[in-house]
Design a protein around this motif. Structure first.
Motif, short mmCIF file in Angstrom:
data_model
loop_
_atom_site.label_atom_id
_atom_site.label_comp_id
_atom_site.label_asym_id
_atom_site.label_seq_id
_atom_site.Cartn_x
_atom_site.Cartn_y
_atom_site.Cartn_z
N THR A 30 -31.71 -16.42 20.85
CA THR A 30 -31.16 -17.73 21.16
C THR A 30 -30.70 -18.35 19.84
OG1 THR A 30 -32.69 -17.98 23.00
CG2 THR A 30 -31.61 -19.96 22.20
N PRO A 31 -29.47 -18.73 19.72
CA PRO A 31 -28.39 -18.55 20.71
C PRO A 31 -27.94 -17.09 20.78
CG PRO A 31 -27.48 -19.41 18.69
CD PRO A 31 -28.98 -19.35 18.48
N VAL A 32 -27.11 -16.80 21.79
CA VAL A 32 -26.61 -15.44 21.99
C VAL A 32 -25.65 -15.08 20.87
CG1 VAL A 32 -25.33 -13.91 23.55
CG2 VAL A 32 -26.83 -15.69 24.48
N LEU A 33 -25.88 -13.93 20.30
CA LEU A 33 -25.05 -13.49 19.19
C LEU A 33 -23.73 -12.91 19.68
CD1 LEU A 33 -27.81 -11.75 17.03
CD2 LEU A 33 -26.88 -14.07 16.79
N PRO A 34 -22.65 -13.06 18.93
CA PRO A 34 -21.35 -12.49 19.34
C PRO A 34 -21.41 -10.98 19.58
CG PRO A 34 -21.05 -14.04 17.54
CD PRO A 34 -22.53 -13.85 17.69
N GLY A 35 -22.20 -10.29 18.76
CA GLY A 35 -22.31 -8.84 18.95
C GLY A 35 -22.92 -8.50 20.30
N GLU A 36 -23.92 -9.29 20.74
CA GLU A 36 -24.53 -9.05 22.05
C GLU A 36 -23.51 -9.28 23.17
OE1 GLU A 36 -29.10 -10.33 20.91
OE2 GLU A 36 -27.82 -11.70 22.04
N VAL A 37 -22.71 -10.33 23.02
CA VAL A 37 -21.69 -10.59 24.04
C VAL A 37 -20.73 -9.41 24.14
CG1 VAL A 37 -19.78 -12.09 24.69
CG2 VAL A 37 -21.87 -13.07 23.72
N LEU A 38 -20.32 -8.88 22.99
CA LEU A 38 -19.39 -7.75 22.99
C LEU A 38 -20.02 -6.53 23.64
CD1 LEU A 38 -16.70 -6.56 22.09
CD2 LEU A 38 -17.77 -6.00 19.88
N VAL A 39 -21.28 -6.26 23.32
CA VAL A 39 -21.96 -5.09 23.91
C VAL A 39 -22.06 -5.24 25.42
CG1 VAL A 39 -24.14 -3.84 24.04
CG2 VAL A 39 -23.19 -4.48 21.82
N VAL A 40 -22.43 -6.43 25.90
CA VAL A 40 -22.59 -6.63 27.34
C VAL A 40 -21.25 -6.50 28.05
CG1 VAL A 40 -23.19 -8.33 29.10
CG2 VAL A 40 -24.66 -8.03 27.11
N VAL A 41 -20.20 -7.10 27.50
CA VAL A 41 -18.88 -7.03 28.14
C VAL A 41 -18.37 -5.60 28.18
CG1 VAL A 41 -16.47 -7.73 27.92
CG2 VAL A 41 -18.29 -9.41 27.59
N VAL A 42 -18.50 -4.89 27.05
CA VAL A 42 -18.05 -3.48 27.02
C VAL A 42 -18.86 -2.64 28.00
CG1 VAL A 42 -17.89 -1.41 25.57
CG2 VAL A 42 -17.15 -3.62 24.68
N GLY A 43 -20.17 -2.85 28.02
CA GLY A 43 -21.01 -2.10 28.96
C GLY A 43 -20.66 -2.40 30.41
N LEU A 44 -20.41 -3.69 30.71
CA LEU A 44 -20.03 -4.06 32.07
C LEU A 44 -18.71 -3.39 32.47
CD1 LEU A 44 -20.36 -5.78 34.64
CD2 LEU A 44 -19.19 -7.65 33.42
N THR A 45 -17.73 -3.42 31.55
CA THR A 45 -16.43 -2.80 31.85
C THR A 45 -16.59 -1.30 32.08
OG1 THR A 45 -15.33 -4.47 30.49
CG2 THR A 45 -14.09 -2.46 31.02
N ALA A 46 -17.39 -0.65 31.24
CA ALA A 46 -17.59 0.80 31.39
C ALA A 46 -18.27 1.12 32.71
CB ALA A 46 -18.41 1.33 30.22
N LEU A 47 -19.28 0.32 33.08
CA LEU A 47 -19.95 0.56 34.35
C LEU A 47 -19.02 0.38 35.54
CD1 LEU A 47 -23.44 -1.14 33.73
CD2 LEU A 47 -22.95 1.31 33.96
N LEU A 48 -18.15 -0.64 35.48
CA LEU A 48 -17.21 -0.86 36.56
C LEU A 48 -16.22 0.29 36.68
CD1 LEU A 48 -16.46 -4.69 36.20
CD2 LEU A 48 -17.84 -3.57 37.95
N VAL A 49 -15.73 0.78 35.54
CA VAL A 49 -14.78 1.90 35.57
C VAL A 49 -15.45 3.15 36.12
CG1 VAL A 49 -13.40 3.45 34.13
CG2 VAL A 49 -13.35 0.99 33.73
#
Length: 314
Positions: A30-49
């Protein structure tokens, strides 16, 4: 909504909620780090694909099954969708193939019974036309001859016209009976029957050239009858609908089987659908394990081809 989008949407909602939780209350910093946001977004995109690809591959056999069901034709048997996919999908395709096998067998058996009954009815009608109607018209001709011999001169011309009309009707009755029951096929065989058929149509305005192989292998009576009826129906369609003045009748024997070709120089198939004549020819072809194709002839006209393979002929 298709099954693919239903499953994908449900999985996507779950993954998006999980990602939102990781970026909200459920987080390691806390607060959420930019690197964590990037990892979560990339992981979400990969899982959706990956989810979309897996669903598309898994549901592809169902799409092939649907297309096969939409294009299935019992008069053109043999086409089957490939059994693949998950266990449930493979079982569904296997069940559909078994159902199609059963339907084609039942269709062939019912067509065989119907065509056999049709041939019996043709023979009965031909016999009655020849024996009953033909004899009646012959008696009328004899009676008209006696009347013509005794009639006064002013009436003889009218009696003569009645004789000619009766004689023409008698010839037409005999021609119809001959087409209903091809006696020459039973007595002299397929080659003589096809020559007689070509001569009959040539006598009525359609020039039919025939090329009939004399070295045919032994054929069953059912096979000879199917070849004769297909040739008869093909020439009849040519004379009635093709606007042709020439036709070709060819019977060939090859190592892979026996083939029949009926070709005309008419206006071709166009956008016309299969009528009762073509449907009847396809049903007859199925009875002997033959293949019937109707396609444009080289240049102009229509080709009707009937081929029975060697293994089925035996």
């Amino acid at each position: 909504m298709s099954l693919f989008w239903r499953i994908f949407s449900l999985n996507a909602v779950g993954l998006v909620v999980a990602a939102a939780l990781l970026l909200g209350p459920v987080t390691v910093s806390t607060p959420v780090l930019p690197g964590e946001v990037l990892v979560v977004v990339v992981g979400l995109t990969a899982l959706l694909v990956v989810n979309a690809v897996v669903l598309r591959v898994g549901l592809a056999p169902l799409g092939r099954l649907g297309r096969a069901m939409a294009t299935a034709d019992l008069l053109r048997p043999g086409a089957r969708p490939v059994v693949s996919g998950p266990v449930e999908t493979a079982e569904l395709i296997t069940t559909y193939n078994a159902m199609l096998d059963r339907l084609e067998t039942e269709r062939a058996e019912s067509a065989a019974r119907a065509l056999s009954a049709q041939e019996r009815e043709r023979r009965r009608i031909a016999r009655e036309l020849h024996d009953e109607v033909g004899q009646t018209l012959t008696a009328v001709l004899l009676q008209l001859k006696r009347v013509a011999d005794r009639a006064p001169e002013p009436l003889r011309h009218e009696v003569s016209q009645a004789q000619e009309a009766t004689r023409a009707g008698l010839e037409e009755i005999r021609r119809i009976a001959h087409r209903l029951r091809p006696g020459v096929l039973e007595e002299l065989g397929l080659l003589s029957a096809l020559r007689s058929l070509a001569a009959e149509f040539s006598a009525h305005g359609l020039r039919v050239r025939h090329d009939l192989a004399g070295d045919l292998p032994p054929l069953t009576r059912e096979t000879e009858l199917v070849f004769y009826r297909v040739a008869q129906e093909g020439l009849t369609n040519t004379a009635r609908h093709a606007h042709a003045d020439r036709a070709e009748l060819r019977l060939t024997a090859a190592p892979d089987g026996v083939g029949l070709l009926v070709r005309d120089n008419g206006r071709g198939l166009g956008d016309a659908s299969d009528g009762a004549g073509l449907t009847g020819m396809r049903e007859r072809a199925l009875l002997i394990g033959a293949t019937l194709t109707v396609e444009p002839a080289p240049g102009r006209g229509t080709d009707v081809r009937l081929h029975i393979p060697t293994e089925d002929r035996a």
